[in-house]
Design a protein around this motif. Structure first.
Motif, PDB file in Angstrom:
ATOM      1  N   LEU A  10      -5.384 -11.380   2.842  1.00 49.82           N
ATOM      2  CA  LEU A  10      -4.770 -10.728   1.691  1.00 49.82           C
ATOM      3  C   LEU A  10      -3.391 -10.213   2.079  1.00 49.82           C
ATOM      4  N   VAL A  12      -0.948  -7.572   0.610  1.00 55.20           N
ATOM      5  CA  VAL A  12      -0.977  -6.511  -0.385  1.00 55.20           C
ATOM      6  C   VAL A  12       0.409  -5.886  -0.491  1.00 55.20           C
ATOM      7  N   CYS A  19       5.225  -9.262  -1.739  1.00 59.31           N
ATOM      8  CA  CYS A  19       4.207 -10.025  -0.995  1.00 59.31           C
ATOM      9  C   CYS A  19       4.884 -11.119  -0.177  1.00 59.31           C
ATOM     10  N   VAL A  39      -2.024  -9.705  -3.530  1.00 55.11           N
ATOM     11  CA  VAL A  39      -2.695  -8.679  -4.321  1.00 55.11           C
ATOM     12  C   VAL A  39      -1.664  -7.624  -4.682  1.00 55.11           C
ATOM     13  N   THR A  40      -1.447  -7.433  -5.979  1.00 54.06           N
ATOM     14  CA  THR A  40      -0.417  -6.503  -6.432  1.00 54.06           C
ATOM     15  C   THR A  40      -0.960  -5.346  -7.262  1.00 54.06           C
ATOM     16  N   LEU A  45      -8.175  -5.689  -5.516  1.00 52.36           N
ATOM     17  CA  LEU A  45      -8.678  -5.480  -4.159  1.00 52.36           C
ATOM     18  C   LEU A  45     -10.209  -5.513  -4.111  1.00 52.36           C
ATOM     19  N   PHE A  54      -6.151  -7.958   5.882  1.00 46.62           N
ATOM     20  CA  PHE A  54      -4.983  -7.854   5.012  1.00 46.62           C
ATOM     21  C   PHE A  54      -3.755  -7.474   5.828  1.00 46.62           C
ATOM     22  N   ALA A  56       0.194  -5.563   5.100  1.00 42.56           N
ATOM     23  CA  ALA A  56       0.954  -4.753   4.143  1.00 42.56           C
ATOM     24  C   ALA A  56       2.112  -4.107   4.887  1.00 42.56           C
ATOM     25  N   LEU A  66      -2.264   2.041  -5.864  1.00 44.17           N
ATOM     26  CA  LEU A  66      -2.463   0.889  -4.979  1.00 44.17           C
ATOM     27  C   LEU A  66      -2.701   1.348  -3.544  1.00 44.17           C
ATOM     28  N   LEU A  70      -6.276   0.799  -1.457  1.00 41.78           N
ATOM     29  CA  LEU A  70      -6.307   0.084  -0.177  1.00 41.78           C
ATOM     30  C   LEU A  70      -6.869   0.984   0.921  1.00 41.78           C
TER      31      LEU A  70
END
Length: 96
Positions: A10, A12, A19, A39-40, A45, A54, A56, A66, A70
């Motif tokens: 993922l 994120v 992304c 994933v926005t 999620l 993931f 990020a 968000l 997460l």
């Protein structure tokens, strides 16, 4: 025999553009690898296999919902920060 499970990574971030930038920062090419998902939104999620990795970046700039989603899913073990081994696997796919 069961078919081998496809590993998913993922990515994120609050937007698709972010992304893409995150993937590039980690040395990944979204145009080359089909096993990554952007994933926005917090609700996206949910539902991933336990311990899905993931990546990020710059979470301090994210919308609070968000970031909290997460964080909660990471603490519960549903998601986990991608390791170097995970990233190497996706980098190899991108090079192939």
């Amino acid at each position: 025999m069961k078919p081998e499970r496809t590993r998913i990574l993922l990515i994120v971030a609050p937007s698709i553009v972010e992304c893409y930038r995150t993937a590039r920062e980690f040395g990944l090419d979204l145009l080359q690898v089909g096993d990554m998902r952007c994933v926005t939104k917090p609700h996206l999620l949910r539902g991933w296999t336990r311990a899905t990795p993931f990546i990020a970046l710059h979470r301090e700039r994210w919308p609070e919902d968000l970031d909290k989603a997460l964080d909660a899913l990471t603490r519960m073990g549903q998601l986990r920060i991608a390791s170097n081994v995970d990233l190497d696997q996706f980098s190899e796919k991108a090079r192939a």
